[in-house]
Scaffold this motif. Sequence first.
Motif, short mmCIF file in Angstrom:
data_model
loop_
_atom_site.label_atom_id
_atom_site.label_comp_id
_atom_site.label_asym_id
_atom_site.label_seq_id
_atom_site.Cartn_x
_atom_site.Cartn_y
_atom_site.Cartn_z
N UNK A 106 0.01 1.13 -12.93
CA UNK A 106 0.22 2.57 -12.74
C UNK A 106 -0.84 3.16 -11.83
N UNK A 107 -2.10 2.78 -12.07
CA UNK A 107 -3.20 3.30 -11.25
C UNK A 107 -2.97 2.97 -9.78
N UNK A 108 -2.65 1.72 -9.50
CA UNK A 108 -2.50 1.29 -8.11
C UNK A 108 -1.27 1.93 -7.46
N UNK A 109 -0.19 2.08 -8.22
CA UNK A 109 1.01 2.72 -7.67
C UNK A 109 0.73 4.20 -7.35
N UNK A 110 -0.02 4.85 -8.23
CA UNK A 110 -0.34 6.27 -8.02
C UNK A 110 -1.24 6.46 -6.81
N UNK A 111 -2.27 5.63 -6.71
CA UNK A 111 -3.17 5.72 -5.56
C UNK A 111 -2.41 5.38 -4.27
N UNK A 112 -1.52 4.39 -4.35
CA UNK A 112 -0.71 4.01 -3.20
C UNK A 112 0.12 5.20 -2.70
N UNK A 113 0.83 5.86 -3.62
CA UNK A 113 1.67 7.00 -3.24
C UNK A 113 0.85 8.11 -2.59
N UNK A 114 -0.29 8.43 -3.21
CA UNK A 114 -1.12 9.51 -2.69
C UNK A 114 -1.77 9.12 -1.37
N UNK A 115 -2.12 7.86 -1.24
CA UNK A 115 -2.71 7.35 0.01
C UNK A 115 -1.73 7.52 1.17
N UNK A 116 -0.46 7.19 0.93
CA UNK A 116 0.56 7.34 1.97
C UNK A 116 0.80 8.82 2.29
N UNK A 117 0.78 9.66 1.25
CA UNK A 117 0.96 11.10 1.47
C UNK A 117 -0.20 11.67 2.26
N UNK A 118 -1.40 11.20 1.95
CA UNK A 118 -2.59 11.67 2.66
C UNK A 118 -2.53 11.25 4.13
N UNK A 119 -2.10 10.02 4.38
CA UNK A 119 -1.97 9.55 5.75
C UNK A 119 -0.94 10.41 6.50
N UNK A 120 0.14 10.77 5.83
CA UNK A 120 1.15 11.63 6.45
C UNK A 120 0.58 13.01 6.76
N UNK A 121 -0.24 13.51 5.85
CA UNK A 121 -0.87 14.82 6.07
C UNK A 121 -1.82 14.76 7.26
N UNK A 122 -2.57 13.68 7.38
CA UNK A 122 -3.49 13.50 8.51
C UNK A 122 -2.70 13.47 9.82
N UNK A 123 -1.56 12.79 9.81
CA UNK A 123 -0.74 12.73 11.01
C UNK A 123 -0.23 14.11 11.40
N UNK A 124 0.17 14.91 10.42
CA UNK A 124 0.65 16.24 10.73
C UNK A 124 -0.46 17.10 11.32
N UNK A 125 -1.67 16.94 10.79
CA UNK A 125 -2.80 17.67 11.34
C UNK A 125 -3.11 17.23 12.76
N UNK A 126 -2.91 15.94 13.04
CA UNK A 126 -3.10 15.43 14.40
C UNK A 126 -2.10 16.07 15.34
N UNK A 127 -0.84 16.16 14.91
CA UNK A 127 0.20 16.78 15.74
C UNK A 127 -0.09 18.27 15.94
N UNK A 128 -0.59 18.92 14.89
CA UNK A 128 -0.96 20.33 15.01
C UNK A 128 -2.12 20.50 15.99
N UNK A 129 -3.05 19.53 15.96
CA UNK A 129 -4.21 19.60 16.85
C UNK A 129 -3.77 19.46 18.31
N UNK A 130 -2.78 18.59 18.56
CA UNK A 130 -2.27 18.45 19.92
C UNK A 130 -1.65 19.75 20.41
N UNK A 131 -1.03 20.48 19.47
CA UNK A 131 -0.34 21.71 19.86
C UNK A 131 -1.29 22.91 19.92
N UNK A 132 -2.21 22.99 18.94
CA UNK A 132 -3.04 24.17 18.84
C UNK A 132 -4.52 23.93 19.17
N UNK A 133 -5.00 22.70 18.97
CA UNK A 133 -6.40 22.37 19.29
C UNK A 133 -7.39 23.09 18.39
#
Length: 229
Positions: A106-133
């Motif tokens: 359970x611990x590893x599955x939970x961290x895995x899910x949140x890790x992937x969500x965090x990576x997705x959030x970082x990507x969105x911030x990267x795309x926002x940075x390209x647009x807004x800087x």
Amino acid sequence: MENPNNDEAQYGGQLISVDATPKTKKHRGPTKKTDIHARTKEERTPIILNCYGQPIGPTDQFLGTVARNTELAPLNYVDWPSLPTHDLIWEYVLEKYMIAPEGRRWVMETVNDTWRQFKSRVKQKYLDALEYGGSKWNELCELVPEDELNDLIAYWNTSPAKQEEKRNRQVLDDMHTMGPKSYAILRHKLQQEDPNKQEPSKAKLYKNSRIRNPNKTYKASYGKTKANM
């Protein structure tokens, strides 16, 4: 990355505009759980598991902070199985909570899910940075170490990464609406509410995990979920 003398700055082969800063509503930052991270082994509290090795209480968002710790769970790995720090994560969690060995999955599955969500959030911030800087790029650099960020940017521009993004968008058509609450907690809650204390069926669990607030706006489509119900 501040650049007061120029309208644009170059980073990782990309031009980042530092002029246009969007007006956005301020939101509460991510949970940090500093009190739990400061615990000693003597101060640990137990996690109660059900017969499936899943927690039914007490629970919190501590594992989310572990997934966002780039030393424990660096982001510059393609997927969760390739991450070499699984044992390190488990050992760290055991320093803060008393959990039976059956709870590791359970611990590893939970961290895995949140890790992937965090990576997705970082990507969105990267795309926002390209647009807004400007401040958007600064926010991104505060989240991820520079070497990891460079690796991520290089990977996001590859064909496999673009195919993965397409698959992920398709999954969004049938997302649960439980937030940080786990299926185990929802299953336990429904069982306690049942007059005969029977476990809920898969159909009931599915339906209750996807209840939508009529006053809230959701990005994902509800069509597939509604058809399944």
